[in-house]
Design an enzyme around this catalytic site. Structure first.
Site, PDB file in Angstrom:
ATOM      1  N   GLU A   1      27.981  -6.565  -8.961  1.00  0.00           N
ATOM      2  CA  GLU A   1      27.907  -5.137  -9.298  1.00  0.00           C
ATOM      3  C   GLU A   1      29.224  -4.392  -9.072  1.00  0.00           C
ATOM      4  O   GLU A   1      29.477  -3.367  -9.694  1.00  0.00           O
ATOM      5  CB  GLU A   1      26.797  -4.452  -8.490  1.00  0.00           C
TER       6      GLU A   1
ATOM      7  N   ASP B   1      18.119  -2.942  -8.214  1.00  0.00           N
ATOM      8  CA  ASP B   1      19.010  -1.823  -7.905  1.00  0.00           C
ATOM      9  C   ASP B   1      20.375  -2.361  -7.490  1.00  0.00           C
ATOM     10  O   ASP B   1      21.316  -1.601  -7.315  1.00  0.00           O
ATOM     11  CB  ASP B   1      18.420  -0.963  -6.780  1.00  0.00           C
TER      12      ASP B   1
ATOM     13  N   GLN C   1      21.293   2.986  -6.841  1.00  0.00           N
ATOM     14  CA  GLN C   1      20.997   4.408  -6.614  1.00  0.00           C
ATOM     15  C   GLN C   1      19.812   4.612  -5.675  1.00  0.00           C
ATOM     16  O   GLN C   1      19.368   5.743  -5.492  1.00  0.00           O
ATOM     17  CB  GLN C   1      20.733   5.121  -7.949  1.00  0.00           C
TER      18      GLN C   1
ATOM     19  N   PHE D   1      19.579   4.677  -2.597  1.00  0.00           N
ATOM     20  CA  PHE D   1      19.879   5.551  -1.445  1.00  0.00           C
ATOM     21  C   PHE D   1      20.062   7.004  -1.862  1.00  0.00           C
ATOM     22  O   PHE D   1      20.145   7.890  -1.016  1.00  0.00           O
ATOM     23  CB  PHE D   1      21.192   5.084  -0.777  1.00  0.00           C
TER      24      PHE D   1
ATOM     25  N   ARG E   1      20.460  -6.547  -1.472  1.00  0.00           N
ATOM     26  CA  ARG E   1      21.827  -6.836  -1.903  1.00  0.00           C
ATOM     27  C   ARG E   1      21.745  -7.867  -3.030  1.00  0.00           C
ATOM     28  O   ARG E   1      20.886  -8.762  -3.023  1.00  0.00           O
ATOM     29  CB  ARG E   1      22.669  -7.409  -0.745  1.00  0.00           C
TER      30      ARG E   1
HETATM   31  P1  NAI Z   1      17.028  -2.966   9.025  1.00  0.00           P
HETATM   32  O1  NAI Z   1      18.150  -3.562   9.790  1.00  0.00           O
HETATM   33  O2  NAI Z   1      16.265  -1.819   9.599  1.00  0.00           O
HETATM   34  O3  NAI Z   1      15.976  -4.105   8.622  1.00  0.00           O
HETATM   35  C1  NAI Z   1      16.329  -5.358   8.128  1.00  0.00           C
HETATM   36  C2  NAI Z   1      15.244  -6.332   8.555  1.00  0.00           C
HETATM   37  O4  NAI Z   1      15.493  -7.579   7.904  1.00  0.00           O
HETATM   38  C3  NAI Z   1      15.199  -6.599  10.057  1.00  0.00           C
HETATM   39  O5  NAI Z   1      13.895  -6.453  10.540  1.00  0.00           O
HETATM   40  C4  NAI Z   1      15.704  -8.040  10.186  1.00  0.00           C
HETATM   41  O6  NAI Z   1      15.104  -8.737  11.259  1.00  0.00           O
HETATM   42  C5  NAI Z   1      15.247  -8.605   8.856  1.00  0.00           C
HETATM   43  N1  NAI Z   1      15.961  -9.807   8.441  1.00  0.00           N
HETATM   44  C6  NAI Z   1      17.252 -10.135   8.639  1.00  0.00           C
HETATM   45  N2  NAI Z   1      17.535 -11.297   8.041  1.00  0.00           N
HETATM   46  C7  NAI Z   1      16.388 -11.717   7.452  1.00  0.00           C
HETATM   47  C8  NAI Z   1      16.026 -12.856   6.706  1.00  0.00           C
HETATM   48  N3  NAI Z   1      16.921 -13.817   6.417  1.00  0.00           N
HETATM   49  N4  NAI Z   1      14.748 -12.964   6.284  1.00  0.00           N
HETATM   50  C9  NAI Z   1      13.837 -12.015   6.571  1.00  0.00           C
HETATM   51  N5  NAI Z   1      14.118 -10.896   7.274  1.00  0.00           N
HETATM   52  C10 NAI Z   1      15.388 -10.757   7.720  1.00  0.00           C
HETATM   53  O7  NAI Z   1      17.662  -2.565   7.615  1.00  0.00           O
HETATM   54  P2  NAI Z   1      17.111  -1.516   6.558  1.00  0.00           P
HETATM   55  O8  NAI Z   1      17.655  -0.162   6.855  1.00  0.00           O
HETATM   56  O9  NAI Z   1      15.651  -1.692   6.401  1.00  0.00           O
HETATM   57  O10 NAI Z   1      17.870  -2.025   5.233  1.00  0.00           O
HETATM   58  C11 NAI Z   1      17.627  -3.296   4.677  1.00  0.00           C
HETATM   59  C12 NAI Z   1      18.696  -3.605   3.649  1.00  0.00           C
HETATM   60  O11 NAI Z   1      18.575  -2.722   2.537  1.00  0.00           O
HETATM   61  C13 NAI Z   1      20.146  -3.363   4.150  1.00  0.00           C
HETATM   62  O12 NAI Z   1      20.639  -4.467   4.864  1.00  0.00           O
HETATM   63  C14 NAI Z   1      20.903  -3.152   2.867  1.00  0.00           C
HETATM   64  O13 NAI Z   1      21.406  -4.386   2.409  1.00  0.00           O
HETATM   65  C15 NAI Z   1      19.836  -2.640   1.894  1.00  0.00           C
HETATM   66  N6  NAI Z   1      20.072  -1.243   1.536  1.00  0.00           N
HETATM   67  C16 NAI Z   1      20.157  -0.922   0.206  1.00  0.00           C
HETATM   68  C17 NAI Z   1      20.356   0.384  -0.202  1.00  0.00           C
HETATM   69  C18 NAI Z   1      20.424   0.763  -1.638  1.00  0.00           C
HETATM   70  O14 NAI Z   1      20.800   1.896  -1.963  1.00  0.00           O
HETATM   71  N7  NAI Z   1      20.037  -0.120  -2.551  1.00  0.00           N
HETATM   72  C19 NAI Z   1      20.551   1.454   0.790  1.00  0.00           C
HETATM   73  C20 NAI Z   1      20.355   1.028   2.156  1.00  0.00           C
HETATM   74  C21 NAI Z   1      20.151  -0.275   2.514  1.00  0.00           C
END
Ligand code: NAI
Length: 351
Positions: free
Chosen positions: A268, A263, A301, A303, A239
């Site tokens: 944004e 990204d 993009q 995703f 993010r």
């Molecule tokens: P997830 O929930 O499977 O994994 C997130 C991990 O980050 C967890 O293991 C959690 O313990 C850890 N975490 C939380 N706070 C933290 C911190 N302060 N420091 C270190 N680790 C921390 O989520 P997933 O599916 O892996 O997605 C991660 C992020 O990617 C989402 O939250 C979203 O913001 C972003 N995203 C971006 C997309 C895009 O198109 N650019 C699409 C999908 C997700």
């Protein structure tokens, strides 16, 4: 039978294509109203008369809007995303249920993060324009072997884990950091959990895969950048607000940061997913970022694959169906869930 009505904000032609395809299944056949604009105070009234609203990553759902939705009798906000930082979960708690798509294609995002790394490193985005102009020189396109270098992966959830596996495949040393380490995963992949300072000090590439929370806003800032290796590459598909963009720009200007693949961007919401090619960009920070030859920006993009869009449409419609037809909310998110404190006592619901 009365058809359920969904007001889908910030919807693009590709959303319509994939949602219409899944909605053709008789178990849904909902009335979906595709609204191209963002969900905000000017458009919220369009939700009047609907059963659920469906929003995307740059639709800020704040206290005022939640109040208004509640007055219209809206009972469900369905996010077409995994991230939920754009919704005021405290304000919605006890008033409107919020569901999301917790996982659609973590491969899509992980592979895009690595695509940014490879492009920035080997400068394929620049080579493309050179050769199209019949300029076959390779001056200044020099990169580095990723093999043997160190990657720092922050967040080892679904996406971060896949990134680790891909980078391990390149022969990189992979350092990881997470609030909740998965030691079994580390053992299996050969990734190593370390503290953030070690990631900053020793990584050649740092890639962000944690959610945005109040605690980690601007985690990449002037101080953390100063601790990084000279020439570090920073990748952000998480993010935008994880990075203080002004500090990133200073790091790029001083050459401390070697390159950045973004990204996502803090502001944004005003630009991404829209065409501004015929207009002047009034956001000076974004405009400055776009001037750097070693910055590669893609407009949220990561995703964007066929598999991910199909999965988002399917899970979203299933979230709606389960709530309205079976009174179930398996993908609900509330502010307590987001803090790991949700008990979900009542029929699996958060309140
Ligand atoms: P997830 O929930 O499977 O994994 C997130 C991990 O980050 C967890 O293991 C959690 O313990 C850890 N975490 C939380 N706070 C933290 C911190 N302060 N420091 C270190 N680790 C921390 O989520 P997933 O599916 O892996 O997605 C991660 C992020 O990617 C989402 O939250 C979203 O913001 C972003 N995203 C971006 C997309 C895009 O198109 N650019 C699409 C999908 C997700």
């Amino acid at each position: 039978m009365v058809k359920l009505r969904i007001a889908m904000f910030d919807s693009k032609p590709y959303d319509k294509e994939f949602f219409d395809r899944i909605n053709a299944d008789p178990k849904y056949s909902y009335e979906i109203h595709y609204i191209p604009g963002h969900f905000n105070k000017d458009t919220v009234s369009l939700a009047r008369g609907f059963d659920a609203v469906c929003v995307f990553v740059n639709d800020a759902v704040d206290e005022e809007l939640i109040k208004e939705l509640r007055e219209y009798g809206i009972r469900l906000i369905a996010l077409r995303s995994a991230g939920y930082n754009n919704v005021d979960l405290k304000s919605s708690y006890g008033k409107i249920h919020v569901v999301r798509v917790p996982a659609y294609s973590p491969y899509a995002v992980a592979e895009h993060a690595v695509a940014l790394m490879l492009s920035l490193n080997r400068k394929t985005h620049k080579a493309y324009f050179r050769t199209r102009d019949s300029n076959f020189t390779i001056n200044n396109l020099i990169g580095f072997d990723m093999h043997g270098k160190t990657a720092g992966v922050i967040g080892t959830g679904k996406i971060g884990k896949i990134v680790c596996e891909i980078l391990k495949g390149f022969g990189m040393q992979v350092l990881v950091h997470d609030l909740y380490p998965d030691h079994k995963f580390a053992e299996q992949t050969g990734a190593k959990y370390v503290d953030l300072d070690t990631i900053y000090k020793t990584s050649d590439i740092i890639t962000l895969h944690c959610p945005l929370t109040p605690e980690n806003v601007h985690m990449i800032n002037i101080d953390t950048i100063s601790r990084m290796k000279n020439g570090v590459m920073i990748i952000n598909t998480g993010r935008g607000k994880l990075i203080n963009t002004r500090d990133l720009i200073e790091g790029l200007k001083s050459r401390k940061i070697g390159s950045a693949g973004l990204d996502v961007y803090e502001e944004e919401g005003d630009y991404f997913f829209e065409d501004f090619s015929a207009e002047a960009i009034s956001d000076d920070v974004l405009a400055r970022l776009l001037t750097f030859p070693n910055v590669l920006i893609t407009a949220h993009q990561a995703f964007f694959t066929r598999e991910a869009l199909a999965s988002i449409a399917e899970t979203t419609l299933e979230n709606v169906r389960l709530f309205f037809e079976e009174d179930k909310l398996p993908n609900e998110i509330c502010y307590r869930c987001s803090e790991g404190k949700c008990v979900k006592q009542e029929k699996g619901k958060c309140f």
